[in-house]
Design an enzyme around this catalytic site. Sequence first.
Site, PDB file in Angstrom:
ATOM      1  N   ARG A  51       0.808  -1.230   0.000  1.00 45.93           N
ATOM      2  CA  ARG A  51       0.000   0.000   0.000  1.00 45.93           C
ATOM      3  C   ARG A  51       0.836   1.273   0.000  1.00 45.93           C
ATOM      4  O   ARG A  51       0.574   2.196  -0.776  1.00 45.93           O
ATOM      5  CB  ARG A  51      -0.915   0.049   1.239  1.00 45.93           C
ATOM      6  CG  ARG A  51      -2.230  -0.621   1.078  1.00 45.93           C
ATOM      7  CD  ARG A  51      -2.629  -1.240   2.381  1.00 45.93           C
ATOM      8  NE  ARG A  51      -1.646  -2.271   2.699  1.00 45.93           N
ATOM      9  CZ  ARG A  51      -1.761  -3.528   2.283  1.00 45.93           C
ATOM     10  NH1 ARG A  51      -2.805  -3.889   1.599  1.00 45.93           N
ATOM     11  NH2 ARG A  51      -0.836  -4.437   2.540  1.00 45.93           N
ATOM     12  N   THR A  52       1.796   1.368   0.890  1.00 48.53           N
ATOM     13  CA  THR A  52       2.467   2.659   1.072  1.00 48.53           C
ATOM     14  C   THR A  52       3.258   3.048  -0.174  1.00 48.53           C
ATOM     15  O   THR A  52       3.176   4.178  -0.645  1.00 48.53           O
ATOM     16  CB  THR A  52       3.370   2.611   2.319  1.00 48.53           C
ATOM     17  OG1 THR A  52       2.618   2.067   3.392  1.00 48.53           O
ATOM     18  CG2 THR A  52       3.857   3.993   2.700  1.00 48.53           C
ATOM     19  N   LYS A  80      26.002  -2.902  -1.504  1.00 48.09           N
ATOM     20  CA  LYS A  80      27.462  -2.720  -1.635  1.00 48.09           C
ATOM     21  C   LYS A  80      28.003  -1.902  -0.470  1.00 48.09           C
ATOM     22  O   LYS A  80      29.183  -1.572  -0.435  1.00 48.09           O
ATOM     23  CB  LYS A  80      27.777  -1.983  -2.947  1.00 48.09           C
ATOM     24  CG  LYS A  80      27.283  -2.689  -4.185  1.00 48.09           C
ATOM     25  CD  LYS A  80      27.457  -1.777  -5.396  1.00 48.09           C
ATOM     26  CE  LYS A  80      26.514  -2.165  -6.518  1.00 48.09           C
ATOM     27  NZ  LYS A  80      26.327  -1.071  -7.469  1.00 48.09           N
ATOM     28  N   ARG A 101      11.008   4.104   3.136  1.00 49.38           N
ATOM     29  CA  ARG A 101      10.704   3.150   4.217  1.00 49.38           C
ATOM     30  C   ARG A 101      11.983   2.411   4.549  1.00 49.38           C
ATOM     31  O   ARG A 101      12.738   2.002   3.653  1.00 49.38           O
ATOM     32  CB  ARG A 101       9.632   2.149   3.781  1.00 49.38           C
ATOM     33  CG  ARG A 101       9.469   1.018   4.788  1.00 49.38           C
ATOM     34  CD  ARG A 101       8.279   0.153   4.520  1.00 49.38           C
ATOM     35  NE  ARG A 101       7.039   0.843   4.834  1.00 49.38           N
ATOM     36  CZ  ARG A 101       5.844   0.266   4.828  1.00 49.38           C
ATOM     37  NH1 ARG A 101       5.736  -1.019   4.532  1.00 49.38           N
ATOM     38  NH2 ARG A 101       4.762   0.946   5.132  1.00 49.38           N
ATOM     39  N   HIS A 129       4.821   6.024  11.351  1.00 52.12           N
ATOM     40  CA  HIS A 129       4.311   5.809   9.997  1.00 52.12           C
ATOM     41  C   HIS A 129       3.339   6.958   9.712  1.00 52.12           C
ATOM     42  O   HIS A 129       2.127   6.782   9.688  1.00 52.12           O
ATOM     43  CB  HIS A 129       3.615   4.452   9.916  1.00 52.12           C
ATOM     44  CG  HIS A 129       3.324   3.966   8.532  1.00 52.12           C
ATOM     45  ND1 HIS A 129       3.348   4.795   7.422  1.00 52.12           N
ATOM     46  CD2 HIS A 129       2.984   2.722   8.073  1.00 52.12           C
ATOM     47  CE1 HIS A 129       3.043   4.073   6.346  1.00 52.12           C
ATOM     48  NE2 HIS A 129       2.816   2.814   6.714  1.00 52.12           N
TER      49      HIS A 129
HETATM   50  N1   CP Z   1      -0.317   0.048   5.771  1.00 53.61           N
HETATM   51  C1   CP Z   1       0.883  -0.257   5.270  1.00 53.61           C
HETATM   52  O1   CP Z   1       1.901   0.320   5.650  1.00 53.61           O
HETATM   53  O2   CP Z   1       0.864  -1.255   4.330  1.00 53.61           O
HETATM   54  P1   CP Z   1       2.136  -1.729   3.490  1.00 53.61           P
HETATM   55  O3   CP Z   1       3.089  -2.369   4.461  1.00 53.61           O
HETATM   56  O4   CP Z   1       1.575  -2.705   2.472  1.00 53.61           O
HETATM   57  O5   CP Z   1       2.752  -0.520   2.868  1.00 53.61           O
END
Ligand code: CP
Length: 306
Positions: A51-52, A80, A101, A129
Amino acid sequence: MRHLMNPMDLSIEELDDLMKVANDIEKNPSKYAHACDGKKLATLFYEPSTRTRLSHEAAMLNLGGSVLGFSEASSSSATKGESVSDTMRTISCYADICAMRHPKEGAPMVASIHSSIPVINAGDGGHQHPTQTLTDLLTIHTLKGRLDNMTIGLCGDLKFGRTVHSLIQSLTRYHGIKFVLISPEELRLPSYIRKDVIEENNIPYEEVITLEDALPELDILYMTRVQKERFFNEDDYLKMKDFYVLNKEKLKLAKDDMYVLHPLPRVNEISVDVDDDPRAAYFKQMQYGVYIRMALILFLLDIHVE
Ligand code: CP
């Protein structure tokens, strides 16, 4: 130049404006279709995501921009030995904005220090998040018409669930919020959130183990999965993974106007027989994630659409 590391980086007024823009994007998508023509978003994902990453990319494509990036550290020069700061210096030459991320808490913050473009924290370890929180707030606000005067139940892995930590922090800014923290002893909310955020702001809360006891009083139930990837050994995870399962039968205990949210992915904690209940809001929540990320990209790039 602004970055987004933590939802508290935004004032309540900025957050309100973002939600207004997101609601307008939902109603008038064509108005925004060329807002980011010629702009590039880089997605730097050192940890898996569906999703993110894809909603950031969909957001930029919906705005007329383009995307580049990597979806796993193994396909980047991190393998590396390249540092996050050097990677960020590189990406600053290629893109106008980036979403990162990383499994290490604070890595996006380090990147932002070495960046000449806005950096969005797309999840750092068990820490924060913020774009998920923007998604959650927009979902609650759109469905309930308010963000204040609510009892919010947070259920599952409150220890490692970074979405829970970010959401609690953000909701403490609204009046009349009460938290019900539903978790096994082993997965309780860390004290740096319980004491330093909830108690410090005099927010009423209770900690319970049984979901059924909490359900009748809730306005929002925020379910979470047990974060397998943060456990040190498999046995501990297996003991916890099916601790909570919300099903149609249990949902009978809840108010008719309560909504169930989940950042997703789900594993077993929400049975599929809940999916067609009108109170199941987790798929709508995913869609709101695109609108709010579109609004965020416009905000961080300082682009205004009349
Ligand atoms: N909600 C969320 O962070 O989903 P993902 O890990 O799929 O990005």
